[in-house]
Design a protein around this motif. Structure first.
Motif, PDB file in Angstrom:
ATOM      1  N   ASP A  62      -5.331  -9.723  -4.631  1.00 49.91           N
ATOM      2  CA  ASP A  62      -4.307  -9.865  -4.150  1.00 49.91           C
ATOM      3  C   ASP A  62      -2.825  -9.417  -4.646  1.00 49.91           C
ATOM      4  N   ARG A  63      -2.668  -9.967  -5.813  1.00 48.31           N
ATOM      5  CA  ARG A  63      -1.570  -9.842  -7.114  1.00 48.31           C
ATOM      6  C   ARG A  63      -2.108  -8.542  -7.338  1.00 48.31           C
ATOM      7  N   LEU A  64      -3.275  -8.336  -7.875  1.00 44.72           N
ATOM      8  CA  LEU A  64      -3.395  -6.645  -8.298  1.00 44.72           C
ATOM      9  C   LEU A  64      -2.654  -5.560  -7.508  1.00 44.72           C
ATOM     10  N   ARG A  65      -3.537  -5.576  -6.411  1.00 48.03           N
ATOM     11  CA  ARG A  65      -2.715  -4.379  -5.172  1.00 48.03           C
ATOM     12  C   ARG A  65      -1.816  -5.069  -4.791  1.00 48.03           C
ATOM     13  N   ASP A  66      -0.337  -6.450  -4.588  1.00 45.65           N
ATOM     14  CA  ASP A  66       0.728  -5.861  -4.326  1.00 45.65           C
ATOM     15  C   ASP A  66       0.975  -5.418  -5.291  1.00 45.65           C
ATOM     16  N   ARG A  67       1.218  -4.887  -6.613  1.00 46.22           N
ATOM     17  CA  ARG A  67       1.468  -4.126  -7.264  1.00 46.22           C
ATOM     18  C   ARG A  67       1.558  -2.726  -7.194  1.00 46.22           C
ATOM     19  N   GLU A  68       0.335  -1.908  -6.404  1.00 46.04           N
ATOM     20  CA  GLU A  68       0.534  -0.971  -6.696  1.00 46.04           C
ATOM     21  C   GLU A  68       1.421  -0.043  -6.707  1.00 46.04           C
ATOM     22  N   GLY A  69       2.967  -0.212  -5.510  1.00 50.55           N
ATOM     23  CA  GLY A  69       3.489   0.189  -5.473  1.00 50.55           C
ATOM     24  C   GLY A  69       4.924   0.344  -6.979  1.00 50.55           C
ATOM     25  N   GLU A  70       4.443  -0.500  -7.447  1.00 51.82           N
ATOM     26  CA  GLU A  70       5.592  -1.151  -9.007  1.00 51.82           C
ATOM     27  C   GLU A  70       5.400   0.492  -9.849  1.00 51.82           C
ATOM     28  N   GLY A  71       4.231   1.532  -9.390  1.00 52.49           N
ATOM     29  CA  GLY A  71       4.422   2.100 -10.656  1.00 52.49           C
ATOM     30  C   GLY A  71       3.953   1.537 -11.945  1.00 52.49           C
ATOM     31  N   CYS A  72       3.930   0.090 -12.106  1.00 51.91           N
ATOM     32  CA  CYS A  72       3.909  -0.468 -13.852  1.00 51.91           C
ATOM     33  C   CYS A  72       2.222  -0.165 -14.163  1.00 51.91           C
ATOM     34  N   TYR A  73       1.142  -0.022 -13.614  1.00 49.39           N
ATOM     35  CA  TYR A  73      -0.146   0.657 -14.440  1.00 49.39           C
ATOM     36  C   TYR A  73      -0.473   2.259 -13.823  1.00 49.39           C
ATOM     37  N   GLN A  74      -1.035   3.066 -14.055  1.00 51.29           N
ATOM     38  CA  GLN A  74      -1.786   3.875 -13.533  1.00 51.29           C
ATOM     39  C   GLN A  74      -3.205   4.283 -12.823  1.00 51.29           C
TER      40      GLN A  74
END
Length: 462
Positions: A62-74
């Protein structure tokens, strides 16, 4: 410039976690990222420990999916597709979600998943095999646990209050042992609850807290914990395995009572012949335990709960003739009544819409006068006391049984129509039909007993 990658790893059981299986996954992913030239950051390590891959409800995922839109990883790197999810459809869902967010999903043990038909076919085959492997493992574990339980070599390591779990050693399976201090508290609770002037659950809770006794967890006793102790069946020396099962076919369907759809599987009791009895050390005498259960049932039926303003004479005693639910007493504006709350939106799907409302003053007056007349005639009381249990059913009760049997017949017909029209599936149909059949048998037996009862007029003439 190196692309930033997030790391995801998962293990299914506590045992895998203790054996450092997740550490080996992290090491393999770090080696892969270094070789392929991806930058890993410690704050982008997402690890699910002892979490099943058959569901999406996982904290790290859930934390991984929540940060999808932050652009912190490609890029997201995982050891294998079965570590991402054990169900093929969940794998496809996650990959499509990452693709739409512009994030590439990489697996250490296979080539990158591309849009080519060959790559998609390989990925699909691997996903289906992972799902098959999970089903095989689950079935083997289930059969193994059943076999151990039948041999008396397996008990639940989560013990109720009063017992300690002794882990298995060598060929001997795990077992329960009585915790002397906790068992003394259990016996005291049951003694207080079943004595001639019994204490309430709240009074028992306050007494234990005043005596300075602490529960197994937490700093103070709560009434819910006392109620749970009073409902434990294991204290009489017999625990059961394979007693319940989860029913999934109701998930997504409208609730039979209440609003909305059911989101979680229903836990239902299995037939008693499927229960596996496991002897455990007994703490209580069976008679004391039965006394406690009888009082719990009585209190549940006649509990005042949050009612502090009105005392209803027939509270918990009146039943709706259509659906069989207990009528609820309601008061307001100087008027009170007994009504059924399951005739409208809260009714079961196989129950017709109905209204049942009785004026409180009228019905209480009738019942009170009938009781007074009965008390004035001791002969009637002695006759009623000596008669068979079935002979106590009055004519009104007989009419209620007839109405309920007619209602059950209508429900059977509607249920069959729904099944024939393919509006419900066969498992759901069988569960509902079994419930209706059992209820019909119960009411038919009661009706037969009431029919054999001699009429009051004949008894008075004799």
């Amino acid at each position: 410039m190196k692309q930033t990658a997030a790391l995801y790893a998962r293990v299914s059981t506590q045992r895998q976690e203790e054996e450092a299986t997740i550490a080996s996954q992290v090491a393999a992913i770090e080696e892969y990222a270094t070789h392929e030239g991806y930058a890993l950051r410690k704050d982008l390590y997402f690890l699910d420990e002892a979490v099943s891959g058959a569901k999406l409800d996982r904290p790290a995922l859930d934390r991984l999916r929540d940060r999808e839109g932050e652009g912190c990883y490609q890029v997201v790197i995982c050891l294998s597709p079965d570590r991402l999810a054990r169900v093929y459809m969940l794998q496809v869902l996650l990959l499509e979600e990452f693709r739409q967010a512009g994030i590439q999903m990489l697996f250490v043990n296979q080539p990158p998943v591309s849009d080519s038909p060959q790559s998609q076919l390989l990925f699909g085959i691997q996903g289906l095999f992972a799902e098959y492997e999970r089903a095989v493992i689950a079935e083997r574990m289930r059969r193994g646990r059943l076999h151990c339980a039948r041999q008396g070599a397996m008990v639940n390591p989560k013990t109720p209050y009063g017992y300690d779990y002794v882990p298995k050693t060598g060929r001997e399976g795990g077992r329960w042992e009585i915790n002397a201090e906790e068992a003394r508290v259990v016996r005291q609770i049951y003694a207080w609850y079943t004595q001639s002037e019994p204490m309430t659950i709240q009074e028992i809770t306050d007494r234990l807290n005043r005596d300075g006794l602490q529960p197994r967890r937490g700093k103070c006793w709560r009434s819910s914990l006392i109620g749970n102790i009073l409902r434990q069946t294991q204290y009489t020396g017999l625990a059961y395995y394979n007693r319940t099962e989860k029913v999934y076919h109701e998930v997504g369907r409208l609730r039979k009572i209440g609003h909305g759809k059911r989101l979680c599987p229903v836990s239902m009791l299995r037939p008693t012949e499927e229960w596996i009895a496991i002897p455990v050390p007994s703490i209580l005498d069976k008679d004391i335990w039965r006394m406690a259960q009888e009082r719990l049932k009585t209190n549940q039926r006649f509990s005042m709960r949050n009612n502090r303003n009105h005392r209803y004479l027939l509270r918990g005693l009146l039943i709706c003739a259509t659906c069989g639910h207990t009528l609820t007493a309601r008061a307001g504006n100087g008027y009170f009544s007994y009504s059924c709350g399951y005739g409208g939106v809260h009714r079961a799907p196989d129950t017709p819409e109905h209204t049942c409302r009785i004026d409180g003053n009228t019905v209480e007056t009738l019942v009170w006068n009938a009781v007074v007349e009965l008390l004035k005639n001791p002969k009637l009381i002695s006759q009623a006391w000596g008669c068979d249990e079935a002979a106590n059913i009055e004519q009104g009760e007989k009419e209620r049984l007839e109405n309920r049997l007619r209602s059950l017949d209508r429900q059977q017909e509607r249920l069959l129509d729904l099944y024939q029209d393919e509006q419900i599936e066969k498992p759901s149909y069988l569960v509902r039909k079994q419930r209706l059949d059992e209820e019909q048998k119960t009411f038919k037996r009661a009706f037969c007993k009431s029919s054999k009862r001699p009429s009051p007029n004949k008894s008075s003439r004799n």
